[in-house]
Motif scaffolding. Sequence first.
Motif, PDB file in Angstrom:
ATOM      1  N   ASN A  84      33.188  40.112  43.776  1.00 30.46           N
ATOM      2  CA  ASN A  84      33.773  39.452  44.433  1.00 30.46           C
ATOM      3  C   ASN A  84      32.414  38.120  43.802  1.00 30.46           C
ATOM      4  O   ASN A  84      31.792  38.354  44.510  1.00 30.46           O
ATOM      5  CB  ASN A  84      33.752  39.368  45.852  1.00 30.46           C
ATOM      6  N   HIS A  88      35.981  35.543  44.586  1.00 29.64           N
ATOM      7  CA  HIS A  88      37.258  35.999  44.643  1.00 29.64           C
ATOM      8  C   HIS A  88      37.066  37.040  44.208  1.00 29.64           C
ATOM      9  O   HIS A  88      36.318  37.202  43.914  1.00 29.64           O
ATOM     10  CB  HIS A  88      37.942  34.835  44.324  1.00 29.64           C
ATOM     11  N   ASP A  89      37.985  37.983  44.631  1.00 33.81           N
ATOM     12  CA  ASP A  89      37.932  39.071  43.600  1.00 33.81           C
ATOM     13  C   ASP A  89      39.953  38.956  43.178  1.00 33.81           C
ATOM     14  O   ASP A  89      40.638  38.891  43.668  1.00 33.81           O
ATOM     15  CB  ASP A  89      37.841  40.710  44.390  1.00 33.81           C
ATOM     16  N   SER A  90      39.662  39.427  41.249  1.00 30.15           N
ATOM     17  CA  SER A  90      40.564  39.206  40.797  1.00 30.15           C
ATOM     18  C   SER A  90      40.929  40.483  40.528  1.00 30.15           C
ATOM     19  O   SER A  90      39.395  41.120  39.547  1.00 30.15           O
ATOM     20  CB  SER A  90      41.075  37.781  40.108  1.00 30.15           C
ATOM     21  N   LEU A 118      43.554  41.145  37.816  1.00 26.96           N
ATOM     22  CA  LEU A 118      44.446  40.367  37.247  1.00 26.96           C
ATOM     23  C   LEU A 118      45.127  41.456  35.576  1.00 26.96           C
ATOM     24  O   LEU A 118      44.404  42.199  35.187  1.00 26.96           O
ATOM     25  CB  LEU A 118      44.569  39.310  36.377  1.00 26.96           C
ATOM     26  N   HIS A 123      45.866  36.917  48.396  1.00 26.31           N
ATOM     27  CA  HIS A 123      46.438  35.807  47.796  1.00 26.31           C
ATOM     28  C   HIS A 123      47.502  36.259  46.576  1.00 26.31           C
ATOM     29  O   HIS A 123      48.430  35.008  46.830  1.00 26.31           O
ATOM     30  CB  HIS A 123      45.415  35.083  46.502  1.00 26.31           C
ATOM     31  N   GLU A 130      44.746  39.933  43.433  1.00 25.98           N
ATOM     32  CA  GLU A 130      43.756  38.451  43.558  1.00 25.98           C
ATOM     33  C   GLU A 130      43.658  38.851  45.401  1.00 25.98           C
ATOM     34  O   GLU A 130      44.721  38.021  46.267  1.00 25.98           O
ATOM     35  CB  GLU A 130      44.191  37.050  43.222  1.00 25.98           C
ATOM     36  N   CYS A 131      42.161  37.924  45.832  1.00 21.23           N
ATOM     37  CA  CYS A 131      42.291  37.807  46.921  1.00 21.23           C
ATOM     38  C   CYS A 131      40.608  36.266  46.764  1.00 21.23           C
ATOM     39  O   CYS A 131      40.644  36.640  46.191  1.00 21.23           O
ATOM     40  CB  CYS A 131      41.521  39.354  47.665  1.00 21.23           C
TER      41      CYS A 131
END
Length: 113
Positions: free
Chosen positions: A32, A36-38, A40, A77, A86-87
Amino acid sequence: MWRVVFAGVALLMGASAQTAGWWTQWFDISDNVNGHDSELLEDIRRFYPTAVCEKPSDIQVQTVDGVALADTGQAIHAMGPLIGFECFDTDQAGYPFHIPCYDYEVRFFCLPG
């Protein structure tokens, strides 16, 4: 099962009912940072080009401490087997006075062939 809200649409997600196939290893390619933490799929493929099949059919998400996404209570998200996960901190209830997105990891379910 857990409820995911994406662009105002609620989706129910759960463990794959697939019997033939396999789960990949767990991937945690970002922390994070910057709100955000992603995790993908396109980014995972840059680091691990052959580790995920071309069209995964399912995704599982948990914190790096092993807590299932459904048990975190966090808003998501985006999530899907062809997208990844994603968050965003700004999506969390009570922003900016809240717990930021946890550090998550993902894995994908691949079908044979």
